[in-house]
Scaffold this motif. Structure first.
Motif, PDB file in Angstrom:
ATOM      1  N   PHE A   1       3.802  10.427  -6.648  1.00  0.00           N
ATOM      2  CA  PHE A   1       4.977  11.268  -7.075  1.00  0.00           C
ATOM      3  C   PHE A   1       5.202  11.034  -8.372  1.00  0.00           C
ATOM      4  N   PHE A   2       5.083   9.717  -9.024  1.00  0.00           N
ATOM      5  CA  PHE A   2       5.644   9.485 -10.239  1.00  0.00           C
ATOM      6  C   PHE A   2       4.549   9.093 -11.204  1.00  0.00           C
TER       7      PHE A   2
ATOM      8  N   ILE B   1       0.977  -1.308   0.013  1.00  0.00           N
ATOM      9  CA  ILE B   1      -0.117   0.246   0.092  1.00  0.00           C
ATOM     10  C   ILE B   1       0.658   1.291  -0.081  1.00  0.00           C
ATOM     11  N   PHE B   2       1.850   1.189   1.013  1.00  0.00           N
ATOM     12  CA  PHE B   2       2.804   2.374   1.163  1.00  0.00           C
ATOM     13  C   PHE B   2       3.573   2.781  -0.414  1.00  0.00           C
ATOM     14  N   ILE B   3       4.112   1.803  -0.924  1.00  0.00           N
ATOM     15  CA  ILE B   3       4.756   1.947  -2.126  1.00  0.00           C
ATOM     16  C   ILE B   3       4.094   2.378  -3.283  1.00  0.00           C
ATOM     17  N   SER B   4       2.783   1.862  -3.404  1.00  0.00           N
ATOM     18  CA  SER B   4       1.746   1.899  -4.414  1.00  0.00           C
ATOM     19  C   SER B   4       1.381   3.457  -4.391  1.00  0.00           C
TER      20      SER B   4
END
Length: 184
Positions: free
Chosen positions: A51-52, A42-45
Motif C-alpha cells: 500500500f505504501f 510478515i503481515f506488516i511488511s
C-alpha cells in the motif's frame, strides 16, 4: 444449548501446577509469542510494501532472526509434549511395556541430539559476537538474537531431560496437562 448439558460427569480436579509445569507452560507461551512476532513482521511488511511502497528497516533480517528463535523455542515445546512428527508403525502394535521402552529410548536419542545441537549453537553465538555481525539497515548486532535462540535450545534440553525422567519414573505425568478428551 443441548439437553444433556447437565448430564456430564464433573471434571476430575486437576493436580496443582508445580514449578516445572509452570516452566513448561512458560516455554510454550514464549514459542507462541514468537509465532505472533513472525506473523506480525510478515503481515506488516507486506501491507507497507503493497500500500505504501515502504519497507520496515531490517524487516527481512528481523523476520529470519525471529523465525530462527521460533524454531528453537518450538523444538522445546514440541519435544516435551511429544507433538513433533513421529513414525509409530512399531509403537502402535507394541505392548504397553514395549511402548514405554520405545518412548524412553527415543527421548534419550532426542536428548543426545539436542544437547549436541545446543553446544554447537553456543559456538555460533560466540562466533557471531566475535565477528560483530550486524543487521543490514540499522546495524544492530545479531548475536543477541542467536543467544535468544540458544536459550530456546537450552530449554529444549531441560524439557527433554524432564520428559525422560517422567517417562521412566512417572509416566502418568507426561502430557497430562494436554490430554484431550473427546468432545460430543
Amino acid at each position: 444449548m443441548s439437553d444433556d448439558a447437565g448430564l456430564r460427569p464433573p471434571a476430575e480436579p486437576q493436580r496443582p501446577k508445580n514449578a516445572m509445569d509452570r516452566f513448561i507452560e512458560g516455554i510454550e507461551w514464549i514459542a507462541a509469542g514468537f509465532v505472533g512476532l513472525v506473523a506480525a513482521d510478515i503481515f506488516i511488511s507486506v501491507l507497507l510494501r503493497y500500500f505504501f511502497s515502504v519497507s520496515i528497516p531490517d524487516g527481512y533480517d528481523f523476520g529470519r532472526l525471529f523465525l530462527g528463535i521460533l524454531i528453537f523455542w518450538g523444538i522445546a515445546a514440541t519435544s516435551y509434549r511429544g507433538t513433533h512428527i513421529t513414525v509409530d508403525l512399531i509403537w502402535d502394535i507394541a505392548k504397553p511395556r514395549a511402548k514405554r521402552l520405545i518412548d524412553v529410548f527415543a527421548t534419550l536419542v532426542l536428548l543426545l541430539v539436542v544437547s549436541v545441537q545446543t553446544i554447537m549453537l553456543f559456538d555460533k553465538v560466540v562466533a557471531t559476537k566475535a565477528q560483530n555481525v550486524l543487521t543490514y539497515d540499522l546495524h544492530l548486532p545479531t548475536w543477541p538474537f542467536f543467544a535468544l535462540a540458544w536459550l530456546g535450545d537450552v530449554s529444549a534440553v531441560i524439557l527433554i531431560a524432564v520428559r525422560t525422567f517422567r517417562l521412566i519414573f512417572h509416566p502418568e505425568r507426561v502430557n497430562e496437562a494436554h490430554s484431550l478428551e473427546p468432545v460430543e
